[in-house]
Motif scaffolding. Structure first.
Motif, PDB file in Angstrom:
ATOM      1  N   LYS A 189       0.874  -1.578  -0.138  1.00 30.52           N
ATOM      2  CA  LYS A 189       0.066  -0.299   0.169  1.00 30.52           C
ATOM      3  C   LYS A 189       0.635   1.578  -0.233  1.00 30.52           C
ATOM      4  CE  LYS A 189      -3.801  -1.905   1.842  1.00 30.52           C
ATOM      5  NZ  LYS A 189      -5.133  -1.873   3.681  1.00 30.52           N
ATOM      6  N   LEU A 190       0.237   2.214  -0.905  1.00 30.18           N
ATOM      7  CA  LEU A 190       1.437   3.473  -0.878  1.00 30.18           C
ATOM      8  C   LEU A 190       1.393   4.496   0.096  1.00 30.18           C
ATOM      9  CD1 LEU A 190       1.195   4.035  -5.008  1.00 30.18           C
ATOM     10  CD2 LEU A 190       3.140   2.596  -3.581  1.00 30.18           C
ATOM     11  N   ASP A 191       0.081   4.556   0.452  1.00 29.63           N
ATOM     12  CA  ASP A 191      -0.631   5.233   1.480  1.00 29.63           C
ATOM     13  C   ASP A 191      -1.251   4.074   2.826  1.00 29.63           C
ATOM     14  OD1 ASP A 191       0.780   7.963   1.108  1.00 29.63           O
ATOM     15  OD2 ASP A 191      -0.656   7.571  -0.435  1.00 29.63           O
ATOM     16  N   GLN A 192      -1.359   4.678   4.191  1.00 28.34           N
ATOM     17  CA  GLN A 192      -2.033   4.380   4.569  1.00 28.34           C
ATOM     18  C   GLN A 192      -3.035   5.328   5.502  1.00 28.34           C
ATOM     19  OE1 GLN A 192      -2.127   1.049   6.059  1.00 28.34           O
ATOM     20  NE2 GLN A 192      -1.049   0.411   5.306  1.00 28.34           N
ATOM     21  N   PRO A 193      -4.521   4.932   5.688  1.00 27.06           N
ATOM     22  CA  PRO A 193      -5.178   5.214   6.493  1.00 27.06           C
ATOM     23  C   PRO A 193      -4.524   6.385   7.756  1.00 27.06           C
ATOM     24  CG  PRO A 193      -6.256   3.910   6.517  1.00 27.06           C
ATOM     25  CD  PRO A 193      -4.582   3.307   5.726  1.00 27.06           C
ATOM     26  N   ILE A 194      -4.997   8.138   8.321  1.00 28.88           N
ATOM     27  CA  ILE A 194      -4.604   8.429   8.888  1.00 28.88           C
ATOM     28  C   ILE A 194      -5.183   8.133  10.315  1.00 28.88           C
ATOM     29  CG2 ILE A 194      -3.316  10.430   8.296  1.00 28.88           C
ATOM     30  CD1 ILE A 194      -5.766  11.475   9.415  1.00 28.88           C
ATOM     31  N   PRO A 195      -4.811   8.061  11.638  1.00 32.49           N
ATOM     32  CA  PRO A 195      -5.199   7.210  12.756  1.00 32.49           C
ATOM     33  C   PRO A 195      -6.247   8.168  13.693  1.00 32.49           C
ATOM     34  CG  PRO A 195      -3.443   7.619  13.400  1.00 32.49           C
ATOM     35  CD  PRO A 195      -3.229   7.808  12.050  1.00 32.49           C
ATOM     36  N   ALA A 196      -7.043   7.596  14.430  1.00 32.85           N
ATOM     37  CA  ALA A 196      -7.878   8.286  15.376  1.00 32.85           C
ATOM     38  C   ALA A 196      -7.103   9.147  15.792  1.00 32.85           C
ATOM     39  CB  ALA A 196      -9.525   7.819  15.857  1.00 32.85           C
ATOM     40  N   ILE A 197      -6.529   8.292  16.821  1.00 37.92           N
ATOM     41  CA  ILE A 197      -5.561   9.079  17.709  1.00 37.92           C
ATOM     42  C   ILE A 197      -4.070   8.321  17.402  1.00 37.92           C
ATOM     43  CG2 ILE A 197      -7.324   9.156  19.080  1.00 37.92           C
ATOM     44  CD1 ILE A 197      -6.924   7.022  20.659  1.00 37.92           C
ATOM     45  N   PRO A 198      -2.722   8.872  17.952  1.00 38.22           N
ATOM     46  CA  PRO A 198      -1.638   8.311  17.542  1.00 38.22           C
ATOM     47  C   PRO A 198      -1.416   7.228  18.572  1.00 38.22           C
ATOM     48  CG  PRO A 198      -1.929  10.469  19.142  1.00 38.22           C
ATOM     49  CD  PRO A 198      -3.255   9.880  19.010  1.00 38.22           C
ATOM     50  N   LEU A 199      -2.167   6.006  17.386  1.00 38.11           N
ATOM     51  CA  LEU A 199      -1.844   4.830  17.864  1.00 38.11           C
ATOM     52  C   LEU A 199      -0.520   4.349  18.807  1.00 38.11           C
ATOM     53  CD1 LEU A 199      -3.907   2.693  14.820  1.00 38.11           C
ATOM     54  CD2 LEU A 199      -5.013   3.894  17.372  1.00 38.11           C
ATOM     55  N   ARG A 200       0.605   4.928  18.049  1.00 41.76           N
ATOM     56  CA  ARG A 200       1.754   4.460  18.231  1.00 41.76           C
ATOM     57  C   ARG A 200       2.013   4.388  20.409  1.00 41.76           C
ATOM     58  NH1 ARG A 200       2.114   9.293  16.305  1.00 41.76           N
ATOM     59  NH2 ARG A 200       3.343  11.095  17.592  1.00 41.76           N
ATOM     60  N   ASP A 201       1.391   5.795  20.596  1.00 40.55           N
ATOM     61  CA  ASP A 201       1.720   5.851  22.268  1.00 40.55           C
ATOM     62  C   ASP A 201       0.342   5.268  22.813  1.00 40.55           C
ATOM     63  OD1 ASP A 201       3.295   8.253  22.453  1.00 40.55           O
ATOM     64  OD2 ASP A 201       1.397   8.390  20.792  1.00 40.55           O
ATOM     65  N   ILE A 202      -0.177   3.606  22.684  1.00 44.72           N
ATOM     66  CA  ILE A 202      -1.099   2.868  22.988  1.00 44.72           C
ATOM     67  C   ILE A 202      -0.477   1.228  22.487  1.00 44.72           C
ATOM     68  CG2 ILE A 202      -2.577   5.046  23.730  1.00 44.72           C
ATOM     69  CD1 ILE A 202      -4.620   4.044  21.581  1.00 44.72           C
ATOM     70  N   ALA A 203      -0.283   1.231  21.843  1.00 41.13           N
ATOM     71  CA  ALA A 203       0.269   0.153  20.521  1.00 41.13           C
ATOM     72  C   ALA A 203       0.680  -1.429  21.313  1.00 41.13           C
ATOM     73  CB  ALA A 203       1.543   0.183  20.188  1.00 41.13           C
TER      74      ALA A 203
END
Length: 340
Positions: free
Chosen positions: A106-120
């Motif tokens: 996939k060339l682009d990933q949709p942006i998340p609602a909130i920063p998922l990296r902080d809660i992964a």
């Protein structure tokens, strides 16, 4: 007659005040349009336009000509329009340039609602269970060749009855802490963190043979075997005001952080039994301090002050996890939570 007139005027003023209070307020310096860039979140973008970012589902103008307009990509344009006197956010797809690739992706990933990296890690590795679940779960009694510590690729043995015998792939958890309500001292649950994934390769009576497929820490005796909790995990959130709750508090900071700031994860004193679900937004209030009146000598409580907002990203029976999305003051354990 004059009394009736005053009453009608008063009712109209109350109605107008309620309507104004409920009307969406735009930021003073809001843009008319915004081009999405990599790293944005829906919360960040709506915060550029709205004073209450969690209310973006109310103003999103769905364009039927766009496939799944809730998925927004870098390069897309968000622009502000007005419909019947109310603001609306609309989407215009950006131009995407395709170039040769050595592999299909996939060339682009949709942006998340909130920063998922902080809660992964808290989405995948932590969970809160009640006392009976922990007591009934099988526990590790040892490993091959009498070892008491094991890692990926090793074999260990557990004793007990599987909570869900139809699942071959399960996980080993270790109790991290006990949650109790700071006001009522009511037991809320045990927090567990995942130490390993395991495949159940054999079972004889109440002895289970487990092959460790992936480990985050060394597996030890007494670690508990539970089915994976993936059915309750979500990564797309649609924020909405949370319910009115009594004695709703921040009870812990996740990740070993002392003070709470933006994008820190916290544990909350309520859960699914209280009608709370992922996406619910709460306002954070610092308790007003007790000060001594210099004239009368009385102790006076100062007003509670708003310190930010958080959104619930995972809910268990009696406890929830929330992510602080805005902090306007220092936030601490014990701070109050109210409807936003």
């Amino acid at each position: 007659m004059r009394g009736v007139l005053y009453s009608l005027i008063g009712s109209c003023l109350l109605w107008a005040g309620a309507a104004c209070a409920d009307r969406l307020q735009l930021q003073d310096n809001h843009p008319t349009e915004y081009v999405v860039v990599k790293g944005d979140t829906l919360w960040d973008i709506s915060g550029r336009f709205l004073q209450s970012p969690w209310r973006w589902p109310e103003v999103w103008d769905v364009n039927p000509q766009i496939d799944n307009p809730h998925l927004i990509y870098p390069g897309d344009v968000i622009y502000l329009t007005w419909v019947d006197g109310q603001p609306r956010l609309s989407l215009q797809r950006g131009v995407r340039k395709l170039s040769p690739q050595e592999r299909v992706e996939k060339l682009d990933q949709p942006i998340p609602a909130i920063p998922l990296r902080d809660i992964a890690s808290f989405l995948n590795d932590n969970r809160v269970v009640q006392e009976d679940v922990l007591a009934e779960a099988p526990y590790v009694i040892g490993g091959r060749n009498e070892s008491i510590i094991a890692g990926a690729g090793d074999r260990v043995y557990a004793r007990g009855t599987l909570i869900d015998p139809d699942i071959d792939q399960q996980s080993l958890y270790r109790p991290a802490r006990e949650y109790r309500h700071p006001v009522t001292d009511e037991f809320l649950g045990y927090e567990l963190f995942k130490v390993a994934d395991a495949a159940i390769s054999a079972q004889e009576d109440d002895i289970l043979t487990l092959d460790l497929t992936k480990t985050r820490e060394e597996v030890r005796t007494r670690d508990r075997l539970l089915p994976n909790d993936t059915s309750r995990i979500q990564s797309m959130f649609y924020p909405k005001p949370g319910p009115a709750l009594d004695d709703a508090l921040i009870i812990d900071v996740l990740g070993g952080v002392a003070k709470v700031g933006q994008y820190d994860a916290v544990a909350l004193s309520f859960g699914e039994v209280d009608g709370v679900e992922p996406g619910h937004v709460f306002a954070i209030y610092k308790k007003g301090e007790m000060v001594k009146d210099p004239v009368t000598g009385d102790l006076v409580k100062l007003p509670d002050e708003r310190a930010g907002e958080l959104m619930v990203f995972r809910a268990f029976d009696r406890v929830s996890y929330g992510l602080v999305l805005r902090a306007t003051n220092v936030i601490s354990v014990g701070d109050l939570l109210r409807q936003p």
